[in-house]
Write a protein that holds these residues in place. Structure first.
Motif, mmCIF file in Angstrom:
data_model
loop_
_atom_site.group_PDB
_atom_site.id
_atom_site.type_symbol
_atom_site.label_atom_id
_atom_site.label_comp_id
_atom_site.label_asym_id
_atom_site.label_seq_id
_atom_site.Cartn_x
_atom_site.Cartn_y
_atom_site.Cartn_z
ATOM 1 N N VAL A 16 0.756 -1.298 0.190
ATOM 2 C CA VAL A 16 0.421 -0.226 -0.050
ATOM 3 C C VAL A 16 0.975 1.484 -0.340
ATOM 4 N N PHE A 17 0.016 2.487 -0.828
ATOM 5 C CA PHE A 17 1.336 3.376 -1.571
ATOM 6 C C PHE A 17 0.945 4.090 -0.425
ATOM 7 N N THR A 18 1.269 4.701 0.765
ATOM 8 C CA THR A 18 0.223 5.942 1.669
ATOM 9 C C THR A 18 1.297 7.243 1.197
ATOM 10 N N SER A 51 5.256 -4.271 -11.729
ATOM 11 C CA SER A 51 6.763 -3.741 -11.183
ATOM 12 C C SER A 51 7.023 -3.728 -9.822
ATOM 13 N N VAL A 52 5.316 -3.321 -9.412
ATOM 14 C CA VAL A 52 5.489 -2.912 -7.618
ATOM 15 C C VAL A 52 6.394 -4.521 -6.822
ATOM 16 N N THR A 53 4.822 -4.901 -7.453
ATOM 17 C CA THR A 53 5.804 -6.848 -7.103
ATOM 18 C C THR A 53 6.954 -7.333 -7.141
ATOM 19 N N GLY B 180 4.908 2.185 -15.046
ATOM 20 C CA GLY B 180 5.751 2.822 -16.673
ATOM 21 C C GLY B 180 4.784 2.760 -18.009
ATOM 22 N N GLY B 181 3.725 1.916 -17.778
ATOM 23 C CA GLY B 181 2.251 1.915 -18.913
ATOM 24 C C GLY B 181 1.867 3.549 -18.788
ATOM 25 N N GLN B 182 1.169 3.721 -18.187
ATOM 26 C CA GLN B 182 0.730 5.059 -17.568
ATOM 27 C C GLN B 182 1.914 6.182 -18.030
ATOM 28 N N SER B 206 5.454 0.649 -26.165
ATOM 29 C CA SER B 206 5.999 -0.492 -26.405
ATOM 30 C C SER B 206 5.376 -1.260 -24.540
ATOM 31 N N ALA B 207 5.306 -0.194 -23.753
ATOM 32 C CA ALA B 207 5.055 -0.858 -22.277
ATOM 33 C C ALA B 207 3.795 -1.316 -21.863
ATOM 34 N N LEU B 208 2.489 -1.001 -22.949
ATOM 35 C CA LEU B 208 0.800 -0.659 -22.693
ATOM 36 C C LEU B 208 0.994 -2.646 -23.117
HETATM 37 N N1 ATP Z 1 4.673 5.869 -5.648
HETATM 38 C C1 ATP Z 1 3.417 4.878 -5.807
HETATM 39 N N2 ATP Z 1 2.094 6.075 -4.857
HETATM 40 C C2 ATP Z 1 0.626 5.825 -5.729
HETATM 41 N N3 ATP Z 1 0.963 4.477 -6.452
HETATM 42 C C3 ATP Z 1 1.624 4.276 -7.367
HETATM 43 C C4 ATP Z 1 2.576 4.094 -6.882
HETATM 44 N N4 ATP Z 1 3.987 3.395 -7.631
HETATM 45 C C5 ATP Z 1 3.014 3.200 -8.147
HETATM 46 N N5 ATP Z 1 1.399 3.219 -8.034
HETATM 47 C C6 ATP Z 1 0.414 2.821 -9.124
HETATM 48 O O1 ATP Z 1 0.002 1.033 -8.546
HETATM 49 C C7 ATP Z 1 -0.032 1.036 -9.453
HETATM 50 C C8 ATP Z 1 0.724 -0.691 -9.773
HETATM 51 O O2 ATP Z 1 2.146 -0.304 -10.671
HETATM 52 P P1 ATP Z 1 3.460 -1.213 -11.338
HETATM 53 O O3 ATP Z 1 4.178 0.308 -11.919
HETATM 54 O O4 ATP Z 1 3.318 -1.939 -10.523
HETATM 55 O O5 ATP Z 1 2.146 -1.042 -12.513
HETATM 56 P P2 ATP Z 1 2.844 -2.653 -13.281
HETATM 57 O O6 ATP Z 1 1.942 -3.578 -13.874
HETATM 58 O O7 ATP Z 1 4.285 -2.797 -13.813
HETATM 59 O O8 ATP Z 1 2.189 -1.329 -14.891
HETATM 60 P P3 ATP Z 1 3.072 -0.947 -16.295
HETATM 61 O O9 ATP Z 1 2.513 -2.387 -17.481
HETATM 62 O O10 ATP Z 1 2.097 -0.080 -17.127
HETATM 63 O O11 ATP Z 1 3.778 -1.511 -16.111
HETATM 64 C C9 ATP Z 1 -0.536 1.681 -10.514
HETATM 65 O O12 ATP Z 1 -1.153 1.705 -10.758
HETATM 66 C C10 ATP Z 1 0.523 2.856 -10.049
HETATM 67 O O13 ATP Z 1 -0.101 4.297 -10.172
#
Ligand code: ATP
Ligand code: ATP
Ligand code: SF4
Ligand code: SF4
Ligand code: MG
Ligand code: MG
Lengths: 338, 358
Positions: A16-18, A51-53, B180-182, B206-208
């Motif tokens: 959770v990002f706070t 990516s967060v995982t 990244g995709g966002q 590419s990141a979508l």
């Molecule tokens: N520091 C942060 N504060 C708040 N929300 C965050 C933060 N970092 C990431 N998020 C949110 O957490 C969610 C997961 O992000 P993550 O980077 O893991 O996505 P992803 O699955 O790798 O996507 P992509 O394929 O676009 O890279 C996203 O919706 C992002 O907006």
């Protein structure tokens, strides 16, 4: 730790990002294992928490603005319990990461060669010459043209694809047991991409490397992965052997994703199919299935509970209440959900 | 520029069409970019510094309203070409003409050009200002060009929604709070916000994931129809390039290897490098994985490129003549290829003229 226990073992991971106005539940309940010598592709919606995982497995989130819970065991290390010194030893040596954005991972003021040498010498007592020799070998392996010269290049002097390969070299520098790769081949053309994918497969076989890699490229995933894990809204909604998930996806999200790129889906001039609606608000997750709002199979019951994983045999699982209805849906493209 | 043409300009909308539909929007002639290498000790003594020949004599045109796809080996000079087109770096030689005007001339000052040409950069993170919320990042460009803040913000939020980022949730976030995709989608929205005529997209999707990618590609097509946009679309995803492009340009080691209409080029590639590239696409079949890379051999070195045809060190059809003679970019039936097989009287045994002679 014995040889049969998984190298990556994640249980009920929650992140959770706070730091913002409302807490963002980016990962909520991820279970995942990867065995020695196994490679797992993590695919899924943009923003679903891939990516967060990955970053959680190296504990790279700022501690003050992040709440992490659950269990992360990697090669016997209880990652969430590591003190700062053991954590520094663990990063790069036990598990290392290829980042989605190379420019973020590489330091702009040092040459890439210096960064690799530095990384090797931080973990091992070897001479500078020895470390440089290893850096050069790595550059050759990841197929960087004129490798000796490129060791002395700064990141901004390389093309996007070379930076990506330099980062792969950096990640492999300390011979880790676990490789976390976030979109490792997106900046590469098809000819180099296939070479890198073959290299990853080789490392997996030769060194027993466990690889967890994120990609949006199904073709690349199929080339390397033994298993697929599909993420949506901060959870793994489906996982199973590559063949099963590709040929017989059972979660409606996976199905829709596969259909977005089925044969003939990219006919020139025609509009491309995308999943209608938008992903769930992670600051305000629904009580039921996170995909319900966009799901062609959704029923009343889907809004009430978060579906548990349903075992479909041979390690294939999906978090969906209606896996009976999705069986063989891809084969009968005409068949509409009941 | 003839006087007659400049008179026409007076009445013309400043960012509207100038030379009519037949005049290419962009003409690039003899474009060269060499980067100096840091000199080694010996080179300092001898005075001979080496250069990276990132872009080494490139000619092409982008027609009004078309999408030109650009593909090629990593490091072949695609991003450098894009940065030259954006005037972010100075060319070592060559000329860039935009709708009949030389960029930087009195008729087309750099500032005016910059509004008409926007770019989505390959690196989505470093191209966003970390101190601006994403809504402010998108609204920044239009404000610089005189759009009132309220209107610029409204436009920014509208674009966010169209790239699939609900403004209520995302508008006030910081770049590091996005995936990244966002971030990549924020960059696309930012490029479109200034209402450009030409958009250069460098690995912009590419990141979508495939579903969001479809949504963004649909949006790009819609905007193209609505506003008559022109795209230069650089990508490694050959499926996407084939789908979105009217014409495709294939680059190899700082040069153009082949250009042609997308369908013709993908169905029947002329240049051996194009052929190798297309056959490297992964199959999507778990039972038919690639066991050997279709294109072997070391990637070439842009510091000392091979003589003759630059592809001869890896080309399955290379003959001795290929190491001696530099192939010209020959035009035939709307297609161009720089390969001696397709060059009349070039002395390659597969050359049709040679076959007739035999
Ligand atoms: N520091 C942060 N504060 C708040 N929300 C965050 C933060 N970092 C990431 N998020 C949110 O957490 C969610 C997961 O992000 P993550 O980077 O893991 O996505 P992803 O699955 O790798 O996507 P992509 O394929 O676009 O890279 C996203 O919706 C992002 O907006
Ligand atoms: N500032 C620089 N100094 C020295 N060399 C550079 C510089 N910028 C780029 N290069 C070199 O120029 C060549 C072309 O790079 P460019 O970034 O244009 O490639 P690209 O086609 O975009 O590749 P990719 O697909 O990997 O992004 C590469 O060999 C690169 O190392
Ligand atoms: S649980 Fe219901 S809403 Fe969720 S994916 Fe399955 S059918 Fe769709
Ligand atoms: S000129 Fe010769 S080496 Fe070059 S692509 Fe043609 S056949 Fe191959
Ligand atoms: Mg990501
Ligand atoms: Mg590039």
């Amino acid at each position: 730790m014995n040889d049969t226990s998984p190298l990556i073992d994640v249980r009920d991971l929650r992140v959770v990002f706070t730091g913002g106005k409302k807490p963002v539940e980016a990962v909520n309940g991820v279970d995942l294992t990867v065995a020695r010598g196994e490679s797992v592709a993590l695919i899924g919606e943009s923003g679903s928490g891939k990516s967060v995982t990955l970053r959680s497995l190296l504990r790279l989130h700022p501690e003050r603005r992040t709440r992490i819970s659950g269990g992360i065991r990697i090669a016997g290390h209880d990652v969430l319990a590591l003190g700062s010194r053991p954590l520094a030893d663990y990063r790069g040596k036990v598990a290392s990461m290829i980042f989605q954005e190379p420019l973020l991972a590489l330091d702009p003021v040092y040459t890439v060669g210096a960064q690799i040498v530095e990384s090797i010498r931080r973990h091992e007592a070897v001479s500078r010459e020895e470390a440089r020799k290893r850096a050069l070998e790595l550059f050759e392996r990841v197929r960087i043209p004129s490798p000796a010269r490129r060791l002395d290049a700064y990141p901004h002097e390389m093309s996007g694809g070379m930076r990506q390969r330099a980062m792969i070299a950096l990640a492999l520098a300390c011979r880790p047991q676990v490789l976390l790769a976030d979109e490792p081949t997106t900046a590469l053309d098809a000819t180099v991409q296939i070479q890198i994918l073959l290299l990853l497969r080789e490392l997996q076989r030769e060194l027993g490397l466990a690889i967890l890699f994120v990609t949006h490229d199904m073709g690349a995933a199929v080339e390397v992965a033994d298993r697929f894990a599909v993420m949506y809204g901060g959870r793994i909604v489906e996982e199973g052997p590559t063949r099963e998930v590709i040929r017989n996806p059972r979660h409606p999200y996976t199905l829709a994703l596969m259909q977005a790129r089925a044969d003939g889906a990219m006919t020139k001039g025609a509009r491309l199919a995308s999943i209608p609606g938008s992903p769930p608000d992670l600051a305000n997750l629904p009580a039921g299935c996170a995909f319900a709002e966009r799901c062609a199979y959704a029923r009343e019951a889907c809004l009430a509970t978060r579906p548990e994983a349903v075992d479909l045999g041979t390690g294939h699982r999906a978090r969906c209440l209606r896996t009976d209805a999705t069986a063989h849906a891809l084969q009968h493209t005409e068949a509409q959900p009941a | 520029m003839s006087i007659g043409m400049s008179v026409e300009h007076i009445g013309a909308d400043i960012h509207g069409d100038r030379g009519g539909p037949a005049q290419p929007l962009l003409s690039v002639r003899g474009l060269v970019k060499h980067f100096d290498l840091k000199k080694g000790f010996l080179e300092t003594l001898t005075g001979g510094g080496k250069v990276v020949r990132a872009v080494d004599g490139v000619d092409f045109e982008v027609l009004k309203g078309e999408t030109l796809g650009v593909v090629g080996e990593s490091g072949c000079g695609k991003s450098t070409t894009a940065r030259l087109l954006m005037h972010l770096i100075d060319p070592s030689a060559g000329e860039i003409v935009f709708d009949g005007e030389t960029v930087g001339s009195a008729a087309l000052p750099l500032r005016e050009y910059r509004r008409q040409v926007q770019m989505v950069f390959q690196d989505s993170y470093s191209s966003l200002n970390p101190r601006l919320t994403i809504q402010d990042s998108i609204a920044f460009g239009p404000q610089v060009h005189g759009v009132p803040r309220r209107e610029a913000i409204t436009r920014a939020r509208d674009l966010l929604a169209r790239v699939g980022l609900e403004p209520r949730r995302f508008a006030e976030r910081w770049p590091h709070e996005l995936s990244g995709g966002q971030r990549q989608r924020v960059n696309i929205a930012r490029a479109l916000a200034s209402e450009p005529r030409l958009v250069i997209l460098d690995e912009a999707v590419s990141a979508l994931d495939k579903s969001v990618e479809a949504q963004v590609l649909n949006l790009l097509m819609d905007l193209k129809d609505e506003f008559g946009l022109t795209y230069l679309f650089i990508s490694h995803d050959l499926h996407v390039v084939r789908y979105i492009s009217d014409r495709v340009m294939v680059m190899y080691l700082g040069k153009v290897a082949e250009t042609g209409p997308a369908e013709a080029l993908f169905d029947d590639p002329l240049h051996p490098y194009t052929r190798a590239l297309l056959s490297s696409m992964p199959s999507m079949d778990p039972d038919r994985r690639t066991e050997e890379a279709p294109l072997a051999g070391d990637p070439p070195n842009p510091i000392d490129p091979p003589p003759g045809c630059r592809f001869h060190t890896r080309c399955p059809f290379a003959e001795p003549v290929c190491a001696e003679r530099v192939p010209a970019l020959e035009e035939r039936a709307g297609r161009q290829a720089a390969c001696l097989i397709h060059e009349a009287d070039a002395g390659h045994s597969r050359n049709p003229t040679a076959i007739y002679a035999a």
